[in-house]
Design a protein around this motif. Structure first.
Motif: not given
Length: 160
Positions: A39-42, A70-74, A108-110
């Motif tokens: 999963k670490s590609e994120l 490549g995208r914002d995350l929560e 967390m923004s990209d």
């Protein structure tokens, strides 16, 4: 309801992180490093320490978690995000750490990097390895996915 489940899960993680050293070692050994985690590609995780330090001198530890999705995350984390493991020359974990807070929601923004600093003092000379482990969940749609990412191990030489 999902946030309640996440809070309960994070509370369990917090309780587990204050267990004896053998329990921490058992939890950190099977977790792949950031470079091996499926999963670490994120995300990427990095630790920085000096290569040498004297016994009873403060070792400064810098740790980073980077959003590479490549995208914002929560994400939902504990505080601090990372706990670190110090291993002696027999690969035994010789420290313990605990989280002060659980269920912390962060945006967390990209490309964002969350940085943390910590310190540790060695009582005896020798060669040690240090790594840090981040455990958190990422919101995706109506659910969430748990991530565990360990940094690569770094060696430090401790002299008298």
């Amino acid at each position: 309801m999902n946030k309640l489940i996440i809070l309960l899960f994070m509370a369990l993680i917090s309780c587990d992180s204050s267990e004896p050293n053998e329990s921490i070692a058992a939890k950190t050994k099977p977790i792949p490093s950031a470079s091996e985690n499926i999963k670490s590609e994120l995300f990427s995780a990095h630790i920085s320490i000096p290569e040498q330090v004297k016994a009873n001198q403060e070792l400064k530890i810098s740790i980073e978690l980077k959003n590479e999705a490549g995208r914002d995350l929560e994400i939902t984390t504990g505080e601090p995000i990372f706990y670190f493991a110090v291993r002696d020359n027999t690969d035994k974990v010789i420290n313990s750490s605990a989280r002060k807070d659980v269920g912390v929601v962060r945006q967390m923004s990209d490309g964002d990097i969350i940085s943390e600093k910590s310190q540790y003092r060695f009582e005896k000379s020798g060669t040690y390895e240090i790594s840090a482990l981040a455990e958190f969940s990422v919101q995706s749609g109506e659910g969430s996915e748990i991530y565990k990412i360990e940094t690569d191990r770094k060696s430090v030489q401790v002299s008298d």
